[in-house]
Structures are given as structure tokens and as C-alpha cells.
Design a protein around this motif. Structure first.
Motif, PDB file in Angstrom:
ATOM      1  N   SER A 174      -0.809  13.991   8.580  1.00 32.57           N
ATOM      2  CA  SER A 174      -0.019  15.127   8.095  1.00 32.57           C
ATOM      3  C   SER A 174       0.791  14.788   6.855  1.00 32.57           C
ATOM      4  O   SER A 174       1.444  15.655   6.284  1.00 32.57           O
ATOM      5  N   ARG A 175       0.742  13.524   6.420  1.00 34.99           N
ATOM      6  CA  ARG A 175       1.537  13.117   5.258  1.00 34.99           C
ATOM      7  C   ARG A 175       0.988  13.683   3.951  1.00 34.99           C
ATOM      8  O   ARG A 175       1.716  13.808   2.978  1.00 34.99           O
ATOM      9  N   TRP A 176      -0.300  14.005   3.929  1.00 38.02           N
ATOM     10  CA  TRP A 176      -0.941  14.476   2.704  1.00 38.02           C
ATOM     11  C   TRP A 176      -1.405  15.920   2.876  1.00 38.02           C
ATOM     12  O   TRP A 176      -1.939  16.282   3.918  1.00 38.02           O
ATOM     13  N   ARG A 177      -1.217  16.730   1.828  1.00 38.37           N
ATOM     14  CA  ARG A 177      -1.631  18.134   1.898  1.00 38.37           C
ATOM     15  C   ARG A 177      -2.277  18.518   0.574  1.00 38.37           C
ATOM     16  O   ARG A 177      -1.877  18.051  -0.503  1.00 38.37           O
ATOM     17  N   ARG A 231      -1.391  15.810  -2.143  1.00 35.59           N
ATOM     18  CA  ARG A 231      -0.053  15.329  -2.492  1.00 35.59           C
ATOM     19  C   ARG A 231       0.645  14.835  -1.223  1.00 35.59           C
ATOM     20  O   ARG A 231       0.568  15.477  -0.174  1.00 35.59           O
ATOM     21  N   LYS A 232       1.329  13.697  -1.331  1.00 33.91           N
ATOM     22  CA  LYS A 232       2.086  13.187  -0.190  1.00 33.91           C
ATOM     23  C   LYS A 232       3.365  13.996  -0.058  1.00 33.91           C
ATOM     24  O   LYS A 232       4.130  14.126  -1.013  1.00 33.91           O
ATOM     25  N   GLU A 282       0.083  11.882  -5.852  1.00 29.55           N
ATOM     26  CA  GLU A 282      -1.130  12.685  -5.691  1.00 29.55           C
ATOM     27  C   GLU A 282      -2.353  11.776  -5.709  1.00 29.55           C
ATOM     28  O   GLU A 282      -2.357  10.728  -6.356  1.00 29.55           O
ATOM     29  N   ARG A 283      -3.375  12.193  -4.975  1.00 31.05           N
ATOM     30  CA  ARG A 283      -4.605  11.413  -4.880  1.00 31.05           C
ATOM     31  C   ARG A 283      -5.781  12.370  -4.761  1.00 31.05           C
ATOM     32  O   ARG A 283      -5.603  13.581  -4.559  1.00 31.05           O
ATOM     33  N   LEU A 287       0.801  -1.221   0.000  1.00 29.72           N
ATOM     34  CA  LEU A 287       0.000   0.000   0.000  1.00 29.72           C
ATOM     35  C   LEU A 287       0.838   1.278   0.000  1.00 29.72           C
ATOM     36  O   LEU A 287       0.291   2.368  -0.122  1.00 29.72           O
ATOM     37  N   TYR A 288       2.139   1.150   0.133  1.00 29.57           N
ATOM     38  CA  TYR A 288       2.999   2.330   0.266  1.00 29.57           C
ATOM     39  C   TYR A 288       2.929   3.223  -0.977  1.00 29.57           C
ATOM     40  O   TYR A 288       2.954   2.745  -2.108  1.00 29.57           O
ATOM     41  N   LYS A 289       2.824   4.533  -0.728  1.00 20.82           N
ATOM     42  CA  LYS A 289       2.831   5.526  -1.803  1.00 20.82           C
ATOM     43  C   LYS A 289       4.046   6.432  -1.603  1.00 20.82           C
ATOM     44  O   LYS A 289       4.239   6.979  -0.522  1.00 20.82           O
ATOM     45  N   PRO A 290       4.888   6.597  -2.625  1.00 21.53           N
ATOM     46  CA  PRO A 290       6.079   7.432  -2.474  1.00 21.53           C
ATOM     47  C   PRO A 290       5.729   8.908  -2.321  1.00 21.53           C
ATOM     48  O   PRO A 290       4.648   9.353  -2.721  1.00 21.53           O
TER      49      PRO A 290
END
Length: 211
Positions: A125-128, A115-116, A105-106, A98-101
Motif C-alpha cells: 500500500s506504500r505505492w500508488r 508514487r510512494k 516515483e518509480r 534501499l529506502y525510498k523517501p
């Protein structure tokens, strides 16, 4: 000789009972030293204590305040255990799948592009939001109490010019609480709705300050 009965004096038995909480090894060593009983082995002491029901008082558990004997010591290297040890920074199984570098973007549940930005904690807090990242690149940090409003109602449009900083308290007015919802209004009416909301909000703030 194996099978020979070992006899103890009353004094010896009293001493053994009084010191029964020692480890059996220490109890045997001191008993032989004090009483000169070289004919008594550690197994004899163990058997006697077992028959008498004399327990050491140890439970095998750490009591409050006890310090582990290996505290502060490094564990010796063992090749077999090393193969199964968790290695810092490594992932396996479902976490790896499941890891996303960083930079991925999602689309969020609310329809914003995210964006991660890091792999640290806390997880949330990993995504903004990308529109917020791009807006702050041009305008600096968003002031406290403010939020960004999408001007064309298309949340996928992350161009900074498509987002305006407004007081967060303005959102209920733009959501249609007192007038036509901003996002569903015709394009030509959107600027009017936004301007009216700002005027009414400012008037409310002045009245509140005066009161």
C-alpha cells in the motif's frame, strides 16, 4: 570438618525424598528448621540429592500457564546493551540503502508511474499509481467496480484528461478478445473501439438483468 561423612536418619531421608522437588535452598532451610541439623550445609543437601538421584523436577523451561517473574517490569538501563538495541524508526544495512523517501516515483512492472505515499504497512500500500492520484484529485474516489483506462495508450501520460473511468468488466473487450486491441489501434479508431465496447457491455448488462 571437611571430608566428614554426614549421617541421616531414616525419618530424615524419607522427609528429604518427599520434598525433593523444592529448590535446594528451601529444602535445606526447612530441613534444618524441622530437624535441628545445623551441621548440614546446603552443599551437603545438594550432594545427597545428587547421590540419590532426587531431582527437583524443574527443566528450566516455562510450562503452560506459568508467568515470567519479570512480566510487566521495565528492564534496567544498561549503556552497553543500549548501543546495540533497535531504535524505533531507525534503519541500517540493506534496509537503509534501499529506502525510498515519501514522494519518490518509480515505474511499475506494468509500465505505470507510481508514487510512494507512506512508510507504513502493508508494504504493497506504500505505492500508488500517479494517474489514479491525479484523477481522484479532480473527480473524487473511483467508484467501486470501475477502473481507469489510458486513452492515448501512453501509460506515462498521467494527465487526468488522458484517463477515463470505465467498468472493469470492459477490459477484456478493449484487450482484443472480440475486436482489435484498443492500445495497438490507430488513434483515430480508439474512440470508436471504446464506444462500441461500452455499447456491447451495456447491452449484455441489460440482457442479464432481464434474465
Amino acid at each position: 570438618m571437611k571430608g566428614r561423612a554426614i549421617h541421616y536418619s531414616a525419618e530424615e531421608l524419607t522427609w528429604l525424598e518427599e520434598n525433593r522437588e523444592m529448590s535446594r535452598r528451601d529444602l535445606h532451610r526447612l530441613f534444618v528448621m524441622f530437624f535441628g541439623r545445623d551441621d548440614v550445609s546446603p552443599d551437603h543437601i545438594k550432594a545427597l540429592c545428587s547421590r540419590k538421584g532426587w531431582k527437583t523436577g524443574r527443566t528450566g523451561q516455562f510450562a503452560p500457564g506459568m508467568t515470567p517473574s519479570n512480566k510487566g517490569k521495565s528492564m534496567p538501563f544498561n549503556a552497553n546493551s543500549a548501543r546495540t538495541q533497535f531504535k524505533k524508526g531507525s534503519m541500517s544495512g540493506r534496509a537503509r540503502a534501499l529506502y525510498k523517501p515519501i514522494g519518490t516515483e518509480r515505474l511499475s512492472k506494468e509500465g505505470y508511474v507510481e508514487r510512494k505515499i507512506h512508510d507504513g504497512l502493508p508494504l504493497q500500500s506504500r505505492w500508488r499509481a500517479v494517474h489514479l492520484i491525479r484523477w481522484e484529485e479532480q473527480n473524487g474516489p473511483l467508484p467501486r467496480g470501475m477502473c481507469l483506462k489510458c486513452l492515448d495508450a501512453n501509460r506515462l501520460n498521467t494527465d487526468p484528461s488522458n484517463w477515463a473511468a470505465i467498468p472493469r468488466a470492459l477490459l477484456p473487450r478493449l484487450a482484443g478478445r472480440w475486436t482489435m486491441p484498443y492500445d495497438s489501434a490507430p488513434d483515430e479508431l480508439k474512440p470508436v473501439i471504446l464506444a462500441m465496447a461500452k455499447v456491447k457491455h451495456a447491452a449484455k448488462e441489460r440482457a442479464s438483468d432481464a434474465g
